[in-house]
Design a protein around this motif. Structure first.
Motif, PDB file in Angstrom:
ATOM      1  N   ARG A 189       0.829  -1.205   0.000  1.00 46.62           N
ATOM      2  CA  ARG A 189       0.000   0.000   0.000  1.00 46.62           C
ATOM      3  C   ARG A 189       0.866   1.259   0.000  1.00 46.62           C
ATOM      4  O   ARG A 189       0.608   2.213  -0.737  1.00 46.62           O
ATOM      5  CB  ARG A 189      -0.910   0.007   1.234  1.00 46.62           C
TER       6      ARG A 189
ATOM      7  N   ARG B  27      -2.489  -1.111  -5.470  1.00 45.48           N
ATOM      8  CA  ARG B  27      -3.776  -1.608  -4.993  1.00 45.48           C
ATOM      9  C   ARG B  27      -3.556  -3.048  -4.541  1.00 45.48           C
ATOM     10  O   ARG B  27      -2.853  -3.825  -5.195  1.00 45.48           O
ATOM     11  CB  ARG B  27      -4.828  -1.550  -6.092  1.00 45.48           C
TER      12      ARG B  27
ATOM     13  N   TRP C 252      -5.305  -3.778   5.643  1.00 44.83           N
ATOM     14  CA  TRP C 252      -4.658  -2.922   4.650  1.00 44.83           C
ATOM     15  C   TRP C 252      -5.076  -3.213   3.219  1.00 44.83           C
ATOM     16  O   TRP C 252      -4.879  -2.376   2.341  1.00 44.83           O
ATOM     17  CB  TRP C 252      -3.139  -3.043   4.771  1.00 44.83           C
TER      18      TRP C 252
ATOM     19  N   HIS D  64      -7.264  -3.601  -0.144  1.00 45.92           N
ATOM     20  CA  HIS D  64      -8.457  -2.973  -0.708  1.00 45.92           C
ATOM     21  C   HIS D  64      -9.598  -3.985  -0.825  1.00 45.92           C
ATOM     22  O   HIS D  64     -10.770  -3.620  -0.691  1.00 45.92           O
ATOM     23  CB  HIS D  64      -8.140  -2.393  -2.094  1.00 45.92           C
ATOM     24  N   GLN D  65      -9.243  -5.250  -1.085  1.00 42.41           N
ATOM     25  CA  GLN D  65     -10.225  -6.328  -1.170  1.00 42.41           C
ATOM     26  C   GLN D  65      -9.612  -7.582  -0.561  1.00 42.41           C
ATOM     27  O   GLN D  65      -8.420  -7.836  -0.724  1.00 42.41           O
ATOM     28  CB  GLN D  65     -10.628  -6.610  -2.624  1.00 42.41           C
TER      29      GLN D  65
ATOM     30  N   ARG E  73     -15.405  -5.437   2.648  1.00 43.70           N
ATOM     31  CA  ARG E  73     -14.345  -5.722   1.667  1.00 43.70           C
ATOM     32  C   ARG E  73     -14.003  -7.192   1.587  1.00 43.70           C
ATOM     33  O   ARG E  73     -13.086  -7.582   0.856  1.00 43.70           O
ATOM     34  CB  ARG E  73     -13.091  -4.911   2.022  1.00 43.70           C
TER      35      ARG E  73
ATOM     36  N   ALA F  95     -11.016  -3.568  -6.987  1.00 50.00           N
ATOM     37  CA  ALA F  95      -9.787  -3.058  -6.362  1.00 50.00           C
ATOM     38  C   ALA F  95      -9.162  -1.953  -7.190  1.00 50.00           C
ATOM     39  O   ALA F  95      -8.556  -1.021  -6.642  1.00 50.00           O
ATOM     40  CB  ALA F  95      -8.786  -4.196  -6.170  1.00 50.00           C
TER      41      ALA F  95
END
Length: 362
Positions: free
Chosen positions: A106, A111, A144, A146-147, A169, A360
């Motif tokens: 990250r 992503r 942390w 995104h998905q 998520r 994402a």
């Protein structure tokens, strides 16, 4: 869209659930999204070349020790740096050990997707420090990324309960039941077994697979059938050496088998047995189901997530109960292969994973 994949040893033909998952899923994602560039950053000791293409996937070696405690984290560190240099948009990290480095990805502007393949901190081989790091990897990966993808419904539910802030998520996308290739010849003859004359177990020679329980139960039951154990040990250990010492005329360690030979073993086995203490969503069981092999599994939750009737399960670690089950007719353990293939379909899994990639990247 450039997608970098890490956390696995390599593909194709590398032993392991994560490796089989990626070998089945990634080429299908590429077929769905032909404009996507997918790079697998694999661990150099497991690769036959430094770089090659596999069904549209670019497989690239990154430096890694071959060490049970270091290879996952070192190779993932190197893979994330390589992904950043290659201009990747997304890094897809497999398993919670490598997910320790989700914050690093990250911070580097990538992503991040994490696939949680199971609660590895419950594996018997890990000590206190390793288990703490794996739990931290689960927390970092879930917090942390995104998905987050969870490979079983019970695992997805536990993650949502444990990390409510990340619940929206977290997506359940299972492993699949593959159609293994045909074409192997002489598989049974090489091992000295006859059709329907053996029990089959498939997995690494590690304590959590419970193979010692199967050997003990087989002896206790006086079962005349042989046991064939397909799989090996990535890293020699006192456990694997002790297990291999139990080889005999009736207990055959077949080593790592390619997918065509595995199909021959599944299709001719009297019974597939999975006595595991720990799994994610067990790919070996899905392979057996796809081949319509009768199945007997320990009653851990990931095995029960396959949704088989209760008669297919025995209490994990209960050697006497397993011995009793081995005395029952294999017909009692028959499975509906077509139904399982529909429920655990790799094409649908690839479509769902492609949707996660798009989410994402948004």
């Amino acid at each position: 869209m450039k997608i970098a994949v890490t956390g696995l040893r390599g593909i194709p033909g590398v032993m392991g659930g994560v490796e089989t998952h990626c070998e089945e899923m990634l080429p299908r994602v590429k077929h769905i999204a032909p404009d996507a560039e997918i790079m697998v950053f694999a661990r150099a000791p497991y690769m036959r070349e430094s770089r090659y293409a596999y069904r549209g996937i670019d497989v690239i070696a990154v430096p890694s020790p071959k060490s049970v405690s270091l290879e996952a984290i070192v190779s993932t560190f190197n893979a994330i740096l390589a992904a950043r240099r290659a201009g990747a948009d997304i890094v897809h990290i497999h398993a919670i050990g490598p997910a320790l480095l989700a914050p690093m990805a990250r911070i580097l502007g990538l992503r991040v997707i994490v696939t949680h393949h199971g609660e590895d901190y419950n594996r018997a081989k890990w000590g206190r420090f390793a288990r703490t790091m794996l739990k931290l990897g689960e927390r970092f990966g879930t917090g942390w990324a995104h998905q987050v993808i969870a490979v079983s419904p019970s695992l997805a539910a536990r993650l949502r309960a444990k990390f409510p802030g990340a619940a929206s998520r977290i997506t359940y996308i299972p492993n699949g039941a593959p159609e293994l290739p045909v074409g192997a010849t002489g598989t049974l003859a090489r091992l000295g077994v006859a059709p329907q004359g053996y029990l089959l177990a498939v997995g690494r020679l590690v304590p959590e697979k419970g193979l010692h329980d199967l050997i003990d139960a087989h002896a206790l039951a006086g079962d005349p059938r042989k046991i064939v154990i397909a799989g090996g040990a990535d890293h020699a250990s006192p456990y694997s050496r002790a297990l291999l010492e139990r080889a005999s005329e009736s207990v055959i360690f077949a080593g790592l088998q390619d997918r065509a030979n595995l199909r021959a073993l599944y299709e001719n086995a009297a019974l597939f047995v999975m006595p595991s203490y720990h799994e994610g969503l067990p790919i070996a069981a899905l392979e057996a189901a796809s081949c319509a092999t009768p199945m007997l599994l320990s009653d851990i939750q990931p095995n029960r997530d396959l949704g088989l009737p209760v008669a297919h399960y025995f209490p994990v670690g209960d050697v006497k109960a397993l011995a009793v089950a081995l005395g029952r007719s294999a017909d009692e353990f028959a499975v509906d292969a077509a139904s399982l293939r529909r429920r655990f379909d790799w094409e649908a899994i690839a479509r769902s994973t492609s949707e996660v990639y798009r989410a994402a990247a948004a």
